[in-house]
Enzyme design. Structure first.
Site, PDB file in Angstrom:
ATOM      1  N   LYS A   1     -11.674   1.360 -16.439  1.00 26.78           N
ATOM      2  CA  LYS A   1     -11.999   1.000 -17.820  1.00 26.78           C
ATOM      3  C   LYS A   1     -12.324  -0.482 -17.934  1.00 26.78           C
ATOM      4  CE  LYS A   1      -8.816   4.636 -19.101  1.00 26.78           C
ATOM      5  NZ  LYS A   1      -7.403   4.935 -19.343  1.00 26.78           N
TER       6      LYS A   1
ATOM      7  N   THR B   1      -6.766   4.539 -13.496  1.00 25.59           N
ATOM      8  CA  THR B   1      -7.980   4.671 -14.320  1.00 25.59           C
ATOM      9  C   THR B   1      -8.177   3.423 -15.171  1.00 25.59           C
ATOM     10  OG1 THR B   1      -6.723   5.894 -16.005  1.00 25.59           O
ATOM     11  CG2 THR B   1      -7.977   7.190 -14.393  1.00 25.59           C
TER      12      THR B   1
ATOM     13  N   HIS C   1      -0.727  13.436  -7.865  1.00 24.42           N
ATOM     14  CA  HIS C   1      -0.971  12.109  -8.433  1.00 24.42           C
ATOM     15  C   HIS C   1      -0.066  11.029  -7.861  1.00 24.42           C
ATOM     16  CE1 HIS C   1      -3.871  12.967 -11.666  1.00 24.42           C
ATOM     17  NE2 HIS C   1      -3.255  14.116 -11.805  1.00 24.42           N
TER      18      HIS C   1
ATOM     19  N   LYS D   1      -0.231  -1.601 -18.417  1.00 25.56           N
ATOM     20  CA  LYS D   1      -0.009  -0.283 -17.837  1.00 25.56           C
ATOM     21  C   LYS D   1       1.489   0.010 -17.918  1.00 25.56           C
ATOM     22  CE  LYS D   1      -2.027  -1.612 -14.051  1.00 25.56           C
ATOM     23  NZ  LYS D   1      -2.972  -0.574 -13.716  1.00 25.56           N
ATOM     24  N   ARG D   2       1.863   1.208 -17.540  1.00 28.09           N
ATOM     25  CA  ARG D   2       3.273   1.572 -17.515  1.00 28.09           C
ATOM     26  C   ARG D   2       4.056   0.550 -16.690  1.00 28.09           C
ATOM     27  NH1 ARG D   2       5.671   5.361 -13.847  1.00 28.09           N
ATOM     28  NH2 ARG D   2       3.564   5.850 -13.125  1.00 28.09           N
TER      29      ARG D   2
ATOM     30  N   LYS E   1       4.011  -1.091  -9.711  1.00 24.97           N
ATOM     31  CA  LYS E   1       2.821  -1.674 -10.340  1.00 24.97           C
ATOM     32  C   LYS E   1       2.905  -3.200 -10.375  1.00 24.97           C
ATOM     33  CE  LYS E   1       1.853   2.473 -13.072  1.00 24.97           C
ATOM     34  NZ  LYS E   1       0.522   2.811 -12.558  1.00 24.97           N
TER      35      LYS E   1
END
Length: 839
Positions: free
Chosen positions: A686, A682, A383, A574-575, A580
């Site tokens: 969504k 993901t 991942h 998100k985290r 990110k």
């Protein structure tokens, strides 16, 4: 150690066969809301011990859950019986995280009982939505990894693939996040404080898990040397089972989570001597294994606990599946034909060495045969390409905690390096890079390499990620085993992320495309024909606005911030991690704030910027980013010159339930990671499924989303993965990007000088030092491109007909990203199995 389940030791073959010939007796059918109302009330009285007058929302939730559980259990037992009767291959999904969230609506949706339940409760004067909110959110995961595992479990049940999830039953799970003066605070997540009506404790299914001790070499009767591990400590793993219901309730699988306990929880002699705390010390030490998800590994004790967690659940799961296999099939040589074990990232990779120990030491197989069985049984999902996320463990820690497993790793490594030499790849550099033992900064075991060489298939989770695996972290291993790496792009379950989260949009889709769209996501493609239909578009706009009103009310009630539901909702949830790039988003937000004040009549698009996510407790830079977002929000939201054109919100304690509320309200989805660093994502799926437009880099599954929704319906910006690699290889200099961008330079100067932290001008200096120094995640390199993409967003929002046409095209193009498709790919290409209904 006695590794046979407690109270499950006699031969039960005949009794089992007799049991399996009979499915459970059917429950009374639910034909009307009155039938269901009576069943719920019966559970309230006899299961909860309350009556309809005194019951609160929590009591009604438990009563409803117990009544639902009865309907699930009859299907669960029937599904299990069918697996045994047909001797079908089983899939075991090992994951340190299962972010399952709330289960009540999931179960109601998949059983087709939402409407009858709402009616039954309404007849009792009870609001189903309030009952829904009374269910705790099971925080057994940190983000995408755990949510993916939950989606995959549901899809395996939907496709009738006999699947078993194995993980840890964390008492507290991931921490509960609070925001105090803009700073993240962590508190224990108490999701089990009032019980969990969905699970079944299995005290008879318990295994003894060893740690430490020593290994003894002994000769058997034939003179062969066998190794016997004598652990210095033993912890008991006790099983808790939760049924996982597939779509339409046709099949039910099992999620088995392990809870850690001491073998002797109370040292009575110590207790009687007056040392009441010391008498419980062993139990406290054992229970710490299943106490908290991802304890901080910033200390040696934290590292040891993380390793104990990973070995604990992997060892218990392997013993459990071997027991099941031997009971039914007898012969361990059939393991690859009857068992597929999927390692969800590197966390469970110690299972490779542990299965070898069980096969060789406990069951007497020869080494070579055991290794072929092991490789034929395991497969591994990678991942991440980030080196820090590819787990390694210090050799001294491994030798102390798992001495026999470390011996086995050395033996695996010796065979592996001999194969390297035979393939002519035996230069010193190649040997060092391919070895299971990394000796560059202290000797450490490379768990990703162990998972790779111990598996017959290794998959990436997007096309780009898989290509990069072959070219970067596993390049040499790919040359050795060119057939092993394959791709299975991630997916999401539409049941949770469309049907439950967005029932209004689901109704629109059913009305427009027919009921069959709920069974076959491929039918979504027909939605493209409605992209220019004004009537459909207007109903879609009304549906989105309703969700924005719901989200605005939540923010107003809890955060005292008023939002305009007609503004663009720009969402980044998100985290919190530097790659990110929440930092890129908030820096551009500051630039937008400056521009709105400088040019107030420029026709700005009203925007609401919503952030949410948790930073790891010891990740100081990520926590500082949270503080910056909150400090910027405080300044912007209180500035009257902005005239409500820009609002910034950081929503605390992001979890599955919050995501279900946020995602249907999103107009713009922020997927802006540094290209080449997000394996898949993901959240991007969504949001796009629910009609949000994506602004993102060509990273992870963004690439494939663009291919499916069309270039005109997504906002792509920034460097590609190849360009990122080129920049870093050529000597990346962030000051060039800063000096070339007046807007960026002004924003960075403002952050540095304390414009957003007047009480402490140096507060954000560590963030600015990183941007001006290494800027490892190329925030400054992509800033101008990102800002230009945001202005393209503004222009499209100004043409509402074009915006909503693009929104419809996003939903229409998302069929490929169903987790049903992903699980089908796993079943065909990796697990080599089929669903029960196809056999």
């Amino acid at each position: 150690m006695n590794n046979t389940p407690v109270q499950d030791r006699p031969d039960q073959t005949q009794r089992t066969k007799k049991m399996l010939s009979n499915d459970p007796p059917p429950l009374a059918p639910i034909r009307t809301s009155q039938d269901w109302r009576e069943a719920i009330v019966a559970k309230l009285i006899y299961g909860v011990g309350k009556n309809v007058v005194t019951a609160n929302d929590r009591d009604w939730f438990v009563a409803l859950a117990l009544a639902l559980r009865d309907r699930v259990v009859e299907r669960w037992i029937a599904s299990t019986n069918k697996i045994y009767e047909r001797g079908h291959k089983r899939v075991y999904y090992l994951s340190l995280e299962f972010l399952i969230g709330r289960l009540m609506f999931d179960t109601l949706t998949n059983l087709g009982m939402v409407d009858v339940t709402r009616a039954a409760l309404a007849e009792l004067g009870v609001d189903l939505d309030r009952v829904r909110d009374a269910e705790p959110d099971a925080a057994l995961g940190n983000g995408g990894l755990g949510r993916l595992a939950a989606c995959f479990m549901e899809s395996m049940a939907t496709l009738s693939i006999p699947g078993y999830g194995y993980g840890i039953r964390y008492n507290n799970g991931l921490f509960k996040q609070a925001i105090d003066d803009g700073r993240q605070l962590e508190f224990p997540e108490d999701w089990l404080a009032v019980g969990n009506p969905w699970e079944f404790e299995r005290p008879e299914v318990a295994y003894d898990i060893g740690f430490g001790g020593h290994v003894e070499a002994v000769r058997d009767e034939e003179g062969e040397v066998r190794h016997v591990w004598h652990p210095g400590e033993v912890v008991r793993a006790v099983a808790y089972d939760t049924p996982v219901v597939g779509w339409r309730g046709r099949h039910v699988n099992s999620l088995r989570l392990w809870s850690a306990r001491a073998v002797d929880p109370l040292q009575l002699e110590t207790f009687n001597a007056g040392d009441y705390v010391g008498a419980l010390a062993q139990d406290v030490r054992a229970q710490s294994i299943s106490r908290v998800l991802y304890p901080s590994d910033a200390t040696a004790a934290g590292q040891e606990l993380r390793l104990r967690q990973e070995y604990f659940f992997a060892a218990a799961s392997l013993q459990d599946m071997l027991r099941r296999h031997i009971t039914q099939f007898k012969d361990l040589r059939l393991l690859p034909d009857k068992v597929a074990i999927q390692l969800n990232d590197t966390h469970p990779s110690i299972a490779v060495a542990e299965l070898m120990r069980l096969l060789v030491d406990e069951h007497g197989l020869e080494w070579a045969e055991a290794w072929e069985i092991t490789k034929g049984t395991f497969s591994y999902t990678n991942h991440t390409l980030l080196p820090e996320a590819l787990e390694t463990w210090p050799v001294p820690l491994m030798e102390r905690m798992l001495p026999r497993q470390m011996q086995i790793i050395y033996l695996i490594n010796a065979d592996h390096l001999e194969q390297v030499r035979m393939l002519g790849m035996g230069s010193d550099d190649k040997l060092a890079g391919l070895s299971l033992i990394d000796e560059t900064h202290g000797r450490r075991v490379r768990m990703g390499t162990l998972a790779f060489i111990g598996s017959h298939r290794i998959n990436g989770v997007s096309a780009l990620h898989t290509d990069l695996m072959r070219e970067t972290v596993f390049a040499d291993l790919h040359k050795m085993f060119p057939e092993r790496i394959t791709n299975v792009t991630n997916g999401i379950t539409f049941r949770r992320w469309l049907y439950e989260a967005n029932p209004g949009l689901t109704r629109l889709l059913v009305e427009a495309l027919g009921e069959h769209v709920c069974d076959d996501p491929a039918e979504l493609v027909a939605l493209r024909d409605l992209a220019s239909d004004a009537g459909f578009r207007n109903r879609l706009i009304a549906c989105r606005r309703n969700h924005k009103i719901i989200l605005s009310k939540w923010v107003r009630d809890r955060m005292r911030i008023k939002l305009d539901p007609d503004a663009m909702f720009d969402i980044h949830v998100k985290r919190i991690h530097e790659y990110k790039r929440q930092l890129l988003n908030i820096l551009e937000t500051i630039a937008l704030y400056d521009a709105i004040r400088a040019r107030p009549s420029a026709g700005w698009v009203p925007r609401v910027k919503i952030f949410a996510g948790k930073a790891a407790a010891s990740y100081h830079q990520a926590k500082l980013i949270i503080k910056l977002v909150n400090d910027v929000a405080k300044v912007i939201n209180s500035d009257p010159t902005v005239r409500g054109l820009l609002k910034v919100v950081f929503m605390p304690n992001f979890n599955v339930s919050l995501a279900e509320m946020i995602i249907p309200a999103a107009d713009l989805s922020e997927q802006i990671s540094t290209a080449g660093m997000e394996a898949s994502g993901t959240g991007n799926m969504k949001f796009a499924l629910n009609g949000a437009l994506t602004i993102g880099t060509l990273d992870g599954a963004n690439v494939e989303i663009r291919d499916h929704v069309g270039d005109d319906n997504i906002f792509i910006f920034g460097l590609t993965a190849a360009e990122v690699a080129d920049r870093k290889r050529d000597g990346w200099r962030p000051h060039h990007s800063i000096s070339a961008s007046p807007a960026l330079a002004e924003v960075i100067d403002a952050v540095w000088s304390g414009v957003f932290s007047p009480d402490d001008a140096s507060r954000f200096h560590p963030l600015v030092h990183e941007l001006r120094g290494d800027d490892r995640f190329l925030v400054t390199a992509d800033f101008d491109s990102y800002a230009q993409a945001q202005r393209r967003v503004d222009r499209l929002w100004g043409d509402q007909e074009a915006w909503w046409r693009a929104s419809i095209m996003n939903t229409a193009g998302m069929a490929y990203f169903s987790s049903d498709r992903a699980i089908g790919d796993y079943a065909r290409n990796i697990w080599r199995t089929t669903g029960l209904e196809t056999t």
